[in-house]
Structures are given as structure tokens and as C-alpha cells.
Design a protein around this motif. Structure first.
Motif, PDB file in Angstrom:
ATOM      1  N   ALA B  13       0.883  -1.417  -0.323  1.00 56.03           N
ATOM      2  CA  ALA B  13      -0.153  -0.152   0.032  1.00 56.03           C
ATOM      3  C   ALA B  13       0.722   1.316  -0.035  1.00 56.03           C
ATOM      4  O   ALA B  13       1.995   1.385   0.283  1.00 56.03           O
ATOM      5  N   CYS B  14       0.108   2.811  -0.417  1.00 57.20           N
ATOM      6  CA  CYS B  14       0.818   3.192  -0.180  1.00 57.20           C
ATOM      7  C   CYS B  14       1.333   3.724   1.196  1.00 57.20           C
ATOM      8  O   CYS B  14       0.940   3.889   1.826  1.00 57.20           O
ATOM      9  N   PRO B  15       2.639   4.026   1.302  1.00 57.04           N
ATOM     10  CA  PRO B  15       3.181   4.941  -0.134  1.00 57.04           C
ATOM     11  C   PRO B  15       4.565   3.749  -0.356  1.00 57.04           C
ATOM     12  O   PRO B  15       5.929   4.685  -0.917  1.00 57.04           O
ATOM     13  N   MET B  16       4.467   2.390   0.302  1.00 58.11           N
ATOM     14  CA  MET B  16       5.643   1.877  -0.217  1.00 58.11           C
ATOM     15  C   MET B  16       5.739   0.910  -1.495  1.00 58.11           C
ATOM     16  O   MET B  16       6.937   1.305  -2.145  1.00 58.11           O
ATOM     17  N   PRO B  17       5.184   1.715  -2.656  1.00 54.05           N
ATOM     18  CA  PRO B  17       5.493   1.257  -4.052  1.00 54.05           C
ATOM     19  C   PRO B  17       6.602   2.301  -3.823  1.00 54.05           C
ATOM     20  O   PRO B  17       7.486   2.321  -4.754  1.00 54.05           O
ATOM     21  N   ILE B  18       5.992   3.852  -4.723  1.00 49.35           N
ATOM     22  CA  ILE B  18       6.785   4.671  -4.412  1.00 49.35           C
ATOM     23  C   ILE B  18       8.029   4.584  -3.832  1.00 49.35           C
ATOM     24  O   ILE B  18       9.203   4.984  -4.080  1.00 49.35           O
ATOM     25  N   VAL B  19       8.406   4.343  -2.126  1.00 50.39           N
ATOM     26  CA  VAL B  19       9.649   4.405  -1.623  1.00 50.39           C
ATOM     27  C   VAL B  19      10.616   3.115  -1.914  1.00 50.39           C
ATOM     28  O   VAL B  19      11.336   3.728  -2.576  1.00 50.39           O
ATOM     29  N   LYS B  20       9.958   2.421  -1.961  1.00 45.04           N
ATOM     30  CA  LYS B  20      10.782   0.864  -3.158  1.00 45.04           C
ATOM     31  C   LYS B  20      11.155   1.106  -4.385  1.00 45.04           C
ATOM     32  O   LYS B  20      12.333   1.009  -5.171  1.00 45.04           O
ATOM     33  N   MET B  25      15.641   2.845  -8.048  1.00 46.54           N
ATOM     34  CA  MET B  25      16.252   3.847  -8.586  1.00 46.54           C
ATOM     35  C   MET B  25      17.821   3.786  -8.871  1.00 46.54           C
ATOM     36  O   MET B  25      18.682   3.737  -9.658  1.00 46.54           O
ATOM     37  N   GLU B  26      17.859   3.935  -7.428  1.00 46.30           N
ATOM     38  CA  GLU B  26      19.196   4.357  -6.909  1.00 46.30           C
ATOM     39  C   GLU B  26      20.430   3.213  -7.441  1.00 46.30           C
ATOM     40  O   GLU B  26      21.546   2.892  -8.091  1.00 46.30           O
ATOM     41  N   ASP B  27      19.443   2.113  -7.613  1.00 43.90           N
ATOM     42  CA  ASP B  27      20.824   0.771  -8.096  1.00 43.90           C
ATOM     43  C   ASP B  27      20.513   0.351 -10.099  1.00 43.90           C
ATOM     44  O   ASP B  27      21.603   0.091 -10.253  1.00 43.90           O
ATOM     45  N   LEU B  68      -0.771  -3.353 -12.138  1.00 44.29           N
ATOM     46  CA  LEU B  68      -0.246  -1.709 -12.824  1.00 44.29           C
ATOM     47  C   LEU B  68       1.776  -2.308 -13.299  1.00 44.29           C
ATOM     48  O   LEU B  68       2.072  -2.524 -12.131  1.00 44.29           O
ATOM     49  N   LYS B  69       1.619  -2.262 -14.710  1.00 45.30           N
ATOM     50  CA  LYS B  69       3.391  -2.194 -14.462  1.00 45.30           C
ATOM     51  C   LYS B  69       3.894  -1.101 -15.809  1.00 45.30           C
ATOM     52  O   LYS B  69       3.141  -0.344 -15.940  1.00 45.30           O
ATOM     53  N   PHE B  70       5.063  -0.875 -14.778  1.00 46.92           N
ATOM     54  CA  PHE B  70       5.549   0.423 -15.642  1.00 46.92           C
ATOM     55  C   PHE B  70       6.555   0.608 -15.594  1.00 46.92           C
ATOM     56  O   PHE B  70       7.560  -0.555 -15.521  1.00 46.92           O
ATOM     57  N   TRP B  71       6.994   0.716 -17.044  1.00 50.79           N
ATOM     58  CA  TRP B  71       8.402   0.558 -17.387  1.00 50.79           C
ATOM     59  C   TRP B  71       8.911   1.915 -17.437  1.00 50.79           C
ATOM     60  O   TRP B  71       8.791   3.478 -18.288  1.00 50.79           O
ATOM     61  N   ILE B  72      10.071   2.667 -16.039  1.00 50.39           N
ATOM     62  CA  ILE B  72      10.677   3.770 -16.503  1.00 50.39           C
ATOM     63  C   ILE B  72      12.106   3.929 -16.093  1.00 50.39           C
ATOM     64  O   ILE B  72      12.958   3.316 -15.671  1.00 50.39           O
ATOM     65  N   LYS B  73      12.212   5.220 -17.137  1.00 48.40           N
ATOM     66  CA  LYS B  73      13.711   4.816 -17.471  1.00 48.40           C
ATOM     67  C   LYS B  73      14.350   6.523 -16.329  1.00 48.40           C
ATOM     68  O   LYS B  73      13.843   7.289 -16.982  1.00 48.40           O
ATOM     69  N   LYS B  74      15.483   5.789 -15.887  1.00 48.05           N
ATOM     70  CA  LYS B  74      16.336   6.651 -15.186  1.00 48.05           C
ATOM     71  C   LYS B  74      16.498   7.271 -16.012  1.00 48.05           C
ATOM     72  O   LYS B  74      17.507   8.269 -17.483  1.00 48.05           O
ATOM     73  N   ALA B  75      16.780   9.027 -15.248  1.00 46.72           N
ATOM     74  CA  ALA B  75      16.850  10.673 -16.288  1.00 46.72           C
ATOM     75  C   ALA B  75      18.185  10.503 -16.050  1.00 46.72           C
ATOM     76  O   ALA B  75      18.968  10.482 -14.547  1.00 46.72           O
TER      77      ALA B  75
END
Lengths: 376, 75
Positions: B13-20, B25-27, B68-75
Motif C-alpha cells: 500500500a501507499c507509500p511503499m510502492p514509491i519508496v521502493k 532507481m538508485e541501483d 499495474l506495470k510501469f517501465w521507467i527510464k532513469k534520468a
């Protein structure tokens, strides 16, 4: 660990016009669409994901010892932010339990007044959505008008007052929230009344609400007198209670008037709306106290949390009642209308009995403000 | 799509998806793609807003069987 506050405690602060600072940590789109308002609420927005590396972005705007209520969609992110703020030295931070989802469901009963024949009238204020429902009690019986989806607050209230709920009445087929009228009628063995012209597609049995058929609450003490007043929907019906109060449903609000388009027939119904507001209601006593089914603006919430106005005063002050020209009026209520309520079509289908979504979906459908009004 | 890393945030549950997601993304390296699976309905608008604020790009998102699936390209 941060402390928490319930929706009931927050509702008390809002209706008592206490100064209240809210930090809303939902994303900005959601915040802009719908937020906590009313009384002396001040609200600032900073999405929780901007605070994961530290609460710096909000810390500079706030004092360490001031009371801050953190709010999010369901209460998870606000709890995390509240904890982070406590770690950063804030001493008076509360998390709103259940977030906006719980806020949307909270009903706060406010007494409107005593009735001449004995008994009283209460307004149930749904602060999170701006919906108003009415509880009439007299001599051991009760009637509820425009019952919200959440049944428990009414059942508890009836129990506390020692009254039996006999009549569940809807002024019209609602498009902004799911009616609890039919379900509560089934549960308590009461009668569910609905205007027949709004009920042509319903899939259940109901008692037609018609002008001339008064509803009695208690021992012939309080008469609930229906008045056919179309315009928001073709069946919209108003009520005069105890010759003192005019319940206008979604036809006339304190600062605005009803919109005619939520069933897709704005052009057809604009004439009815005009006739109800500019002729039908004008024939009534100016001293009636108007009690609407909604409010849209925080400032409509009066002292003590009640939303009401004298009919004669509305004919002086409500901008929707000042439009002399019929064409100007037609344009006002059919063009440049605000966005429709969230999921309004599914909500109408549900209220007709054509859909029976599961509870979580029902809650989701009701998210956001009511949006049933047009500003004059 | 070629994902450098897959994050399973289903059931959280929120906020964990964003926290994780933020941690994952740091990896990965700039320009690489993180694939996130989540079931929290709020993840869609929050991830979109979060990615935008960090300059990351959601190159694709899907919803199948309530995942829900997301593909996020790191800046």
C-alpha cells in the motif's frame, strides 16, 4: 511515533470554525481536484514523495510547535510523513486516520431545530463531499431524506434517540453519490420513496413520491409535504416540513442553483428549472428556511456547521435567482458547466439498481466533490 | 522491453510502492529502465507525478488483471 486524529475530531474542528492547518501530501493533481475545506481550515500541499529525503520543503514554511494535521489518500503516506516530521523536531503533528477516503465518508449530525409538533430536524453534513441529508424525528419515528451510502451513522443516531426509522426518501435520482435509502429501508423494514419520473428505469420496488401524498412522521405530528420541482432531474421533488423548512434537494442551494445536465438532458430540463426557481418556489412563504442537499463552497458552512438560508434572502442574494432574461438563464445553466461529478454515470446506474459494484469500487466512485451546482 | 531491474511492489500500500521504486532507481544507471509491478490503484498517478518531478520518463504502462506495470527510464 506521531499522534493521530480521527475524522470525527477533525469534523468538530471544521464545524466549530477552529483554526486548523492541514498538510496534504497527495500528488498535486489530486489535491487540486478535491481537498478539505470549510471553517477556518488552511491547507498546504506537498506530495509525500518530495519529502522522502527529508521534510525540508515543508519545514521552512511551518513552526516546530504548531498543530499540523497531515492528510493523504488513505492514511499510509501521511503517517510516514508525520513520523518524519516528528523525527525532524515537530512536536504537534497528527496523522488523519484513513485519509481522504475516510474523510469522504464522515457524516456529522447538526441540529437544525425543534419541530412544532414535537421532535426535531437534524442535518447530516458530509464535509468531505458537501452532501447534506436530513433526519426528522418525532414521537418515536424517523424519516431520512437523501440518505448517504454509509448507513451506520443514521442507525446509531436513531438508536441513541430511541426512534424507529420508518421512511427513506430521495428528492431525486442522485448522480454524485450512491443513495443509501433503498438499502437502509430493506435493513430496517422501512419504506423507500422515490419520484416516479426519476424511477422509470429502476429495477426495484419503491413507493412513488407524489405531490398531495403527505408523509407523516410520528403521531400525525410532522407532515412532510412533497412539492414537484423539476429541473435538476425531471422528477426532482422538494419538501416542506412542519411549515417551517423547505428541503430543496439539488434544485436550489445557498449560493448557487442546480445544474440540469447530469442525466444528459440539459436543454430539455432548463425550462423546468427556470419554472421551479422563478415561479413555483416564489409562491411559497419567504420565511421558509431553505435546506439543500449540497453545498459547494466552504463559506456556505454556517456557524455550528449548518447549511441553510431564508428563502426570501436567497431571492435577494443568490446570483442564480437574479437572472431576469430567460435566454441568459438558459445559457448560464447549459454552457461552460463545471466538470461532471466523478463516475456520475456509474453512480446513476447503481442508484437505479442496474449495477451493484463491490464496496471498494463504490467508495472509489464517490471520490471527489459533488459538483451538482451551477454558479450564477 | 529490456528492463535493467524488475521491482515487485504487488500487495504493497501507499507509500511503499514509491519508496521502493525510489530506492530501486538508485541501483540502475541513467538511461536504463526499471520495471515496476504494483496493485495499489494510487500508484499510477503518484508514480507519474513522482517520475515527472525527478525528470524520469514512464516509457510504457499497462494494466492487466489488476496488476499495474510501469517501465521507467532513469534520468
Amino acid at each position: 511515533m506521531s499522534k493521530s486524529i480521527t475524522t470525527k475530531e477533525l469534523a468538530q474542528k471544521v464545524i466549530n470554525h477552529e483554526e486548523t492547518l492541514i498538510l496534504d501530501v497527495r500528488n498535486t493533481d489530486e489535491f487540486d481536484n478535491w481537498k478539505i475545506e470549510g471553517g477556518k481550515v488552511e491547507v498546504i500541499n506537498e506530495p509525500y514523495f518530495n519529502l522522502l529525503d527529508g521534510v525540508g520543503p515543508v519545514a521552512e514554511k511551518l513552526n516546530n510547535d504548531q498543530e499540523i494535521i497531515v492528510v493523504c489518500a488513505k492514511g499510509g503516506s501521511s503517517e510516514m510523513v508525520a513520523d518524519l516530521m516528528v523525527e525532524a523536531g515537530f512536536t504537534n503533528v497528527y496523522n488523519l486516520e484513513g485519509g481522504m477516503k475516510a474523510w469522504s465518508e464522515h457524516l456529522e449530525p447538526v441540529k437544525v431545530g425543534d419541530l412544532n409538533g414535537g421532535g426535531a430536524l437534524y442535518q447530516f453534513v458530509r464535509l468531505g463531499k458537501g452532501c447534506l441529508s436530513y433526519f426528522i424525528e418525532s414521537n418515536g419515528e424517523a424519516a431520512i431524506i437523501d440518505t448517504a451510502r454509509m448507513l451506520e451513522p443514521y442507525e446509531q443516531f436513531a438508536k441513541a434517540k430511541g426512534v424507529e426509522i420508518k421512511h427513506l426518501i430521495d428528492t431525486h435520482l442522485h448522480a454524485d453519490h450512491i443513495s443509501g435509502g433503498r438499502h437502509l429501508a430493506e435493513k430496517v423494514g422501512g419504506t423507500y420513496h422515490l419520484p416516479p419520473k426519476d424511477a422509470t428505469e429502476v429495477t426495484f420496488e419503491y413507493t412513488p413520491l407524489e405531490e398531495g401524498n403527505d408523509i407523516t412522521v410520528g403521531n400525525t405530528t410532522v407532515k412532510v409535504k412533497p412539492i414537484y420541482s423539476p429541473g435538476h432531474t425531471i422528477g426532482s421533488t422538494s419538501f416542506i416540513i412542519d411549515d417551517q423548512y423547505l428541503l430543496t434537494g439539488d434544485i436550489l442551494f445557498v449560493k448557487s442553483i442546480g445544474r440540469p445536465d447530469l442525466a444528459g438532458l440539459a436543454e430539455d430540463w432548463v425550462g423546468d428549472l427556470r419554472n421551479t426557481l422563478y415561479r413555483r418556489y416564489k409562491e411559497l412563504s419567504e420565511d421558509l428556511i431553505v435546506l439543500p442537499a449540497h453545498y459547494s463552497f466552504a463559506e456556505e458552512l454556517g456557524k455550528g456547521g449548518e447549511v441553510s438560508a431564508r428563502l426570501g434572502d436567497l431571492y435577494q442574494n443568490n446570483s442564480g435567482l437574479q437572472v431576469e432574461d430567460e435566454n441568459v438563464f438558459r445559457k448560464m445553466v447549459t454552457e461552460n458547466l463545471p466538470p461532471q461529478p466523478n463516475d456520475y454515470q456509474d453512480i446513476r446506474q447503481t442508484n437505479m439498481g442496474k449495477m451493484d459494484p463491490e464496496l471498494e469500487r463504490q467508495k472509489e466512485m464517490e471520490t471527489g466533490p459533488n459538483r451538482c451546482a451551477v454558479e450564477g | 522491453m529490456d528492463s535493467a531491474k524488475v521491482l515487485d511492489a504487488k500487495g504493497l500500500a501507499c507509500p511503499m510502492p514509491i519508496v521502493k521504486t525510489k530506492k530501486a532507481m538508485e541501483d540502475i544507471n541513467s538511461g536504463e529502465i526499471l520495471e515496476v509491478h504494483a496493485t495499489d490503484k494510487g500508484a499510477k498517478s503518484d508514480l507519474t507525478a513522482w517520475a515527472k518531478s525527478g525528470g524520469h520518463e514512464i516509457v510504457q504502462n499497462t494494466e492487466e488483471d489488476n496488476v499495474l506495470k510501469f517501465w521507467i527510464k532513469k534520468a
